[in-house]
Design an enzyme around this catalytic site. Sequence first.
Site, mmCIF file in Angstrom:
data_model
loop_
_atom_site.group_PDB
_atom_site.id
_atom_site.type_symbol
_atom_site.label_atom_id
_atom_site.label_comp_id
_atom_site.label_asym_id
_atom_site.label_seq_id
_atom_site.Cartn_x
_atom_site.Cartn_y
_atom_site.Cartn_z
ATOM 1 N N LYS A 100 33.994 31.045 39.599
ATOM 2 C CA LYS A 100 35.055 30.682 40.548
ATOM 3 C C LYS A 100 34.504 30.605 41.971
ATOM 4 O O LYS A 100 34.729 29.645 42.698
ATOM 5 C CB LYS A 100 36.107 31.789 40.455
ATOM 6 N N LYS A 112 34.393 42.677 38.768
ATOM 7 C CA LYS A 112 35.789 43.004 38.441
ATOM 8 C C LYS A 112 35.861 44.470 38.085
ATOM 9 O O LYS A 112 34.885 45.047 37.596
ATOM 10 C CB LYS A 112 36.244 42.172 37.230
HETATM 11 N N1 GLU Z 1 41.973 38.983 41.627
HETATM 12 C C1 GLU Z 1 41.528 37.779 42.252
HETATM 13 C C2 GLU Z 1 41.029 36.784 41.216
HETATM 14 O O1 GLU Z 1 41.137 36.970 40.027
HETATM 15 C C3 GLU Z 1 40.423 37.961 43.254
HETATM 16 C C4 GLU Z 1 40.509 39.157 44.070
HETATM 17 C C5 GLU Z 1 39.623 39.100 45.297
HETATM 18 O O2 GLU Z 1 40.103 38.578 46.247
HETATM 19 O O3 GLU Z 1 38.506 39.592 45.243
HETATM 20 O O4 GLU Z 1 40.539 35.764 41.594
#
Ligand code: GLU
Length: 478
Positions: A100, A112
Amino acid sequence: MPTTLATKEDLNFNRIVSKQFDRAAQYLKIHSSLLNQIKACNNVYYFQFPVRFGGDKYELFEGWRAEHSQHKKPVKGGIRFSELVNQDEIMALAALMTYKCAIVDVPFGGSKGGVRFNPKKYSDEQIEKITRRFTAELIRKEYLGPGENVPGPDVGTGEREMAWMADTYDAFNPGGIDNLACVTGKPVAQGGIHGRREATGRGVQFGIREAFQHSEDLKKLGLTPGLEGKTVVFQGFGNVGYYAAKFLSEEDGCKVVGIAEWDAAVYNPQGLTIEELNEFRKETGSIKNFPGAETLPSPDSIWDVPCDILIPAALENQVTLENCDRINCKVLAEAANGPTTPGAEERLHNRGVFIIPDIFLNAGGVTVSYFEWGKNLSHMRFGRLQKHLEEIKNQKLVSTIEKMIGKPVPEEDKKYLVRGPEELDLVNSGLEETMVTAYRSIREVHRTRVPKESMRTAAFIIAIKKVALTYEQLGIFP
Ligand code: GLU
């Protein structure tokens, strides 16, 4: 015993992400060792920790933080509080973060974390204790820090938890000038940034809006360009689903005809009023029996609602071989992480459903987290230096135009033209540009290199190439 379709399907999230990776990797001329290095999760910290809830009442919790790739640092990704959290899920989600970030050019590796418990069953005070203790464990093993590993919010966590994490980090590192950048998604008054709360939903809106600009692609789906009047269904009405539904209906003219939550689903063919539904949920604790809609027999009934755009905005493995044949949509827009199983994806793809993949579509959250991290490190709000100067320049420009045309610019237009940008304007425009650019690059790769594959494969191709390039330039791989 007869086996159902679903039991035949491999729902191991980590293997699913690996499969998606392999599908794209076959189109790339990259050394297999490098591909294996990129695909593997570099390290996972699993730990059990006790929390004392008063007197001699203790409870043990299990926590994880996975670091998928340190090809860029810090590594970044949310913290999930849920009783479904497990190591496999955390590792898969960490991998998705790497891809991503690469797709939207956010210079982070993927990570994560999570704690296995259901926050709905704990008091605020208890959640604070769990969060702070979890944070202390991360610090102890150097899994937290502005240049190392920067968590953000995810399912079951939000601004409040991020503020507790930042405060705990600060207590362990007194005087650290960049301490606030150890975590993103904080409240604005605690070093957060305007627009982060809505960012993932905003990103979903911008991504879908861009997808609906390309008439060539839409024609194949029997759709007209633009979002006005398009019917939309959401599975999930949490932070992401709520904001995406709100923006798509209030700003783009979409008709949100159905929304499902874990306990109920509601349907209105005329379109739901998102703010009313949200207010109703705040008052009653559920969307069930919302007077502005019909409550469907079960949350699962949402898959039977026909629509132009179906948006899974909850958890992984929701669109499966078991329910995908009931789905009647033209576009499947993945706001959640990993909502579609490979089996379901293949069937939907063969049926001509256009899938906008998670690793692009829900990247708005981490994009704005990146802005917040940059803000924390610069110790200054975006726009603070330029805002007034821009207003002076704009005012001068408007006066010059008025003088030249010999009449005043209408008051409304003048207000808009003169106003200098607030932080929120800058964040949203940066996010929009990011989403649009990323979409166009995925579309281009799809069109020119893998037209028969899904957009996910095109997105993975971009991500893998970018990560591989970093490794190559570091001299680690030839
Ligand atoms: N939980 C968010 C995601 O799945 C990202 C969290 C963050 O900003 O690091 O993309």
